[in-house]
Design an enzyme around this catalytic site. Structure first.
Site, short mmCIF file in Angstrom:
data_model
loop_
_atom_site.label_atom_id
_atom_site.label_comp_id
_atom_site.label_asym_id
_atom_site.label_seq_id
_atom_site.Cartn_x
_atom_site.Cartn_y
_atom_site.Cartn_z
N PRO A 17 -0.92 1.07 8.08
CA PRO A 17 -0.86 0.10 6.90
C PRO A 17 -1.65 0.68 5.61
O PRO A 17 -2.77 1.13 6.01
CB PRO A 17 -1.23 -1.25 7.14
CG PRO A 17 -1.71 -1.21 8.41
CD PRO A 17 -1.39 0.31 9.03
N HIS A 18 -1.03 0.78 4.68
CA HIS A 18 -1.75 1.02 3.62
C HIS A 18 -1.12 0.58 2.05
O HIS A 18 -0.19 0.13 2.26
CB HIS A 18 -2.05 2.68 3.35
CG HIS A 18 -0.38 3.38 3.17
ND1 HIS A 18 0.04 3.76 4.50
CD2 HIS A 18 0.05 3.94 2.35
CE1 HIS A 18 1.17 4.33 4.15
NE2 HIS A 18 1.29 4.45 2.81
N GLY A 19 -1.85 0.66 0.95
CA GLY A 19 -1.52 0.10 -0.29
C GLY A 19 -0.33 0.88 -0.89
O GLY A 19 -0.01 2.12 -0.61
#
Length: 145
Positions: free
Chosen positions: A63-65
């Site tokens: 997960p990342h922005g």
């Protein structure tokens, strides 16, 4: 003072989460608590997941922005959540390892490629999932700077 991209304080062992959203929030909160990102980054991580799953296969999610979340990144960093019981990431995809990434500028691409190298080896992922100490996990990610 520059924070290391990955330290043992960035690793949570034996985490239990009920949902994908909870898993992503917990990973993001670790990045917030350690000083890598602002609180708003967590929502951008959830937004990214809506756009396209961060499930990578082999029990791993990264997960990342979103692209516009970069302004919420103070320093490049990685947070690792070990979820031995697993969490459903949609369509029968089970995740036992979440690697949250916050990259300043273009650094996230470099970090991502280094993580991909480690996680492409199934035995590395199994070692991380079974690790009983943060140090064991750190050793596998030694090359990630």
């Amino acid at each position: 003072m520059t924070l290391p991209i990955l330290s043992k304080e960035n690793i949570l062992l034996n985490t239990t989460v009920g949902t994908k959203e909870e898993a992503i929030r917990k990973t993001g909160q670790l990045l917030v608590d350690r000083g890598y990102v602002e609180e708003t980054y967590i929502e951008k991580m959830l937004e990214r997941e809506q756009l396209t799953s961060t499930y990578m296969g082999n029990l791993v999610a990264i997960p990342h922005g979103t692209e516009d979340a970069k302004k919420a990144v103070k320093e490049s960093g990685i947070a690792i959540l070990q979820v031995p019981a697993g969490v459903e990431f949609g369509a029968g995809n089970e995740v036992k390892l979440l690697i949250g990434i916050a990259g300043k500028g273009d650094e996230h691409l470099e970090i991502l490629s280094q993580i991909a190298i480690v996680c492409s080896e199934e035995e590395n992922v199994q070692q991380i999932v079974k690790a009983t100490s943060a140090e064991e996990i750190l050793e596998l990610f030694e090359g990630v700077q």
